[in-house]
Enzyme design. Sequence first.
Site, PDB file in Angstrom:
ATOM      1  N   ARG A   1       0.810  -1.227   0.000  1.00 35.57           N
ATOM      2  CA  ARG A   1       0.000   0.000   0.000  1.00 35.57           C
ATOM      3  C   ARG A   1       0.837   1.268   0.000  1.00 35.57           C
ATOM      4  O   ARG A   1       0.340   2.342  -0.344  1.00 35.57           O
ATOM      5  CB  ARG A   1      -0.997  -0.050   1.162  1.00 35.57           C
ATOM      6  CG  ARG A   1      -2.104  -1.070   0.890  1.00 35.57           C
ATOM      7  CD  ARG A   1      -2.897  -1.393   2.135  1.00 35.57           C
ATOM      8  NE  ARG A   1      -2.518  -2.647   2.737  1.00 35.57           N
ATOM      9  CZ  ARG A   1      -2.803  -2.985   3.989  1.00 35.57           C
ATOM     10  NH1 ARG A   1      -3.428  -2.153   4.773  1.00 35.57           N
ATOM     11  NH2 ARG A   1      -2.432  -4.166   4.458  1.00 35.57           N
TER      12      ARG A   1
ATOM     13  N   GLU B   1       3.506  -9.673  14.428  1.00 36.30           N
ATOM     14  CA  GLU B   1       2.839 -10.191  15.624  1.00 36.30           C
ATOM     15  C   GLU B   1       2.898 -11.719  15.636  1.00 36.30           C
ATOM     16  O   GLU B   1       3.121 -12.335  16.667  1.00 36.30           O
ATOM     17  CB  GLU B   1       1.380  -9.721  15.655  1.00 36.30           C
ATOM     18  CG  GLU B   1       1.223  -8.383  16.333  1.00 36.30           C
ATOM     19  CD  GLU B   1      -0.209  -7.896  16.273  1.00 36.30           C
ATOM     20  OE1 GLU B   1      -0.651  -7.515  15.173  1.00 36.30           O
ATOM     21  OE2 GLU B   1      -0.863  -7.892  17.322  1.00 36.30           O
TER      22      GLU B   1
HETATM   23  O1  LIG Z   1       3.369  -1.828  11.718  1.00 34.95           O
HETATM   24  P1  LIG Z   1       3.262  -3.270  11.319  1.00 34.95           P
HETATM   25  O2  LIG Z   1       2.747  -4.149  12.413  1.00 34.95           O
HETATM   26  O3  LIG Z   1       4.548  -3.790  10.744  1.00 34.95           O
HETATM   27  O4  LIG Z   1       2.135  -3.375  10.209  1.00 34.95           O
HETATM   28  C1  LIG Z   1       1.990  -2.429   9.173  1.00 34.95           C
HETATM   29  C2  LIG Z   1       2.065  -3.078   7.822  1.00 34.95           C
HETATM   30  O5  LIG Z   1       0.988  -4.022   7.685  1.00 34.95           O
HETATM   31  C3  LIG Z   1       0.331  -3.774   6.454  1.00 34.95           C
HETATM   32  O6  LIG Z   1       0.932  -4.446   5.413  1.00 34.95           O
HETATM   33  P2  LIG Z   1       0.881  -6.037   5.280  1.00 34.95           P
HETATM   34  O7  LIG Z   1       2.050  -6.635   6.019  1.00 34.95           O
HETATM   35  O8  LIG Z   1      -0.495  -6.485   5.662  1.00 34.95           O
HETATM   36  O9  LIG Z   1       1.180  -6.287   3.739  1.00 34.95           O
HETATM   37  P3  LIG Z   1       0.354  -5.907   2.407  1.00 34.95           P
HETATM   38  O10 LIG Z   1       0.301  -4.391   2.313  1.00 34.95           O
HETATM   39  O11 LIG Z   1       1.220  -6.497   1.350  1.00 34.95           O
HETATM   40  O12 LIG Z   1      -1.008  -6.522   2.512  1.00 34.95           O
HETATM   41  C4  LIG Z   1       0.477  -2.276   6.265  1.00 34.95           C
HETATM   42  O13 LIG Z   1       0.252  -1.897   4.914  1.00 34.95           O
HETATM   43  C5  LIG Z   1       1.876  -2.029   6.724  1.00 34.95           C
HETATM   44  O14 LIG Z   1       2.833  -2.224   5.692  1.00 34.95           O
HETATM   45  N1  LIG Z   2      -5.604  -3.112  11.409  1.00 33.68           N
HETATM   46  C1  LIG Z   2      -4.944  -3.079  10.248  1.00 33.68           C
HETATM   47  N2  LIG Z   2      -5.547  -2.617   9.124  1.00 33.68           N
HETATM   48  C2  LIG Z   2      -4.902  -2.583   7.946  1.00 33.68           C
HETATM   49  N3  LIG Z   2      -3.641  -3.003   7.788  1.00 33.68           N
HETATM   50  C3  LIG Z   2      -2.999  -3.462   8.880  1.00 33.68           C
HETATM   51  N4  LIG Z   2      -1.730  -3.916   9.038  1.00 33.68           N
HETATM   52  C4  LIG Z   2      -1.585  -4.270  10.338  1.00 33.68           C
HETATM   53  N5  LIG Z   2      -2.715  -4.046  11.031  1.00 33.68           N
HETATM   54  C5  LIG Z   2      -3.615  -3.531  10.132  1.00 33.68           C
END
Ligand SMILES: O=P(O)(O)OC[C@H]1O[C@H](OP(=O)(O)OP(=O)(O)O)[C@H](O)[C@@H]1O
Ligand SMILES: Nc1ncnc2[nH]cnc12
Length: 186
Positions: free
Chosen positions: A71, A108
Amino acid sequence: MSTYKDKDQDPRLHGIKTKIRVVPNFPKFGIMFQDITTLLLDPKAFKDTIDLFVERYKGKNISVVAGIEARGFIFGPPIALAIGAKFVPLRKPKKLPGKVISQEYILEYGRDCLEMHVGAVEAGERVLVVDDLIATGGTLCAAMDLLERVGAEVVECACVIELPELKGRERLNGKPLYVLVEYFEI
Ligand SMILES: O=P(O)(O)OC[C@H]1O[C@H](OP(=O)(O)OP(=O)(O)O)[C@H](O)[C@@H]1O
Ligand SMILES: Nc1ncnc2[nH]cnc12
């Protein structure tokens, strides 16, 4: 009760937070998923989001915007273009075709890894790291580690949303974090 709290009084922030959809129990039970795809459907709210970041970072001598997969690839490139910086994707493993450096990080539950092309960022460059959301902070930490390993200076991390109750900000070792909206579950 769950709610967003305004970071400041800029009226654009209200429009932005009303466009973020919260999906309970996605992708698993207990997670209040912050869905930014609904923000993207509203051109004004999406543009306001980009503009707020651009207003903050324009003229700050930033030569690199590093966006985190997936994202961060939505918000990073328009910010980079507007401030005259290059865009560097930080990708999940085995997606980049060239020589990479890798940084593992703890989530986590389990581990993940970010990679960056060698040579994309040079020592001494001033970098803004962009993602949609900070939860535990593990992802931003790994991104900063990658950039600092090649001698870059991370000026700030920028996210649309912070989940303050997960205390991700505390994992950033004092590095500044700028967010537009905070989401609290209680
Ligand atoms: O602060 P954190 O606990 O590290 O989490 C934040 C991350 O989690 C989500 O991505 P995700 O890992 O879900 O990957 P994606 O965007 O590829 O779905 C979000 O877009 C951040 O990159
Ligand atoms: N609550 C949340 N919503 C969207 N992205 C996430 N990545 C980690 N936690 C999330």
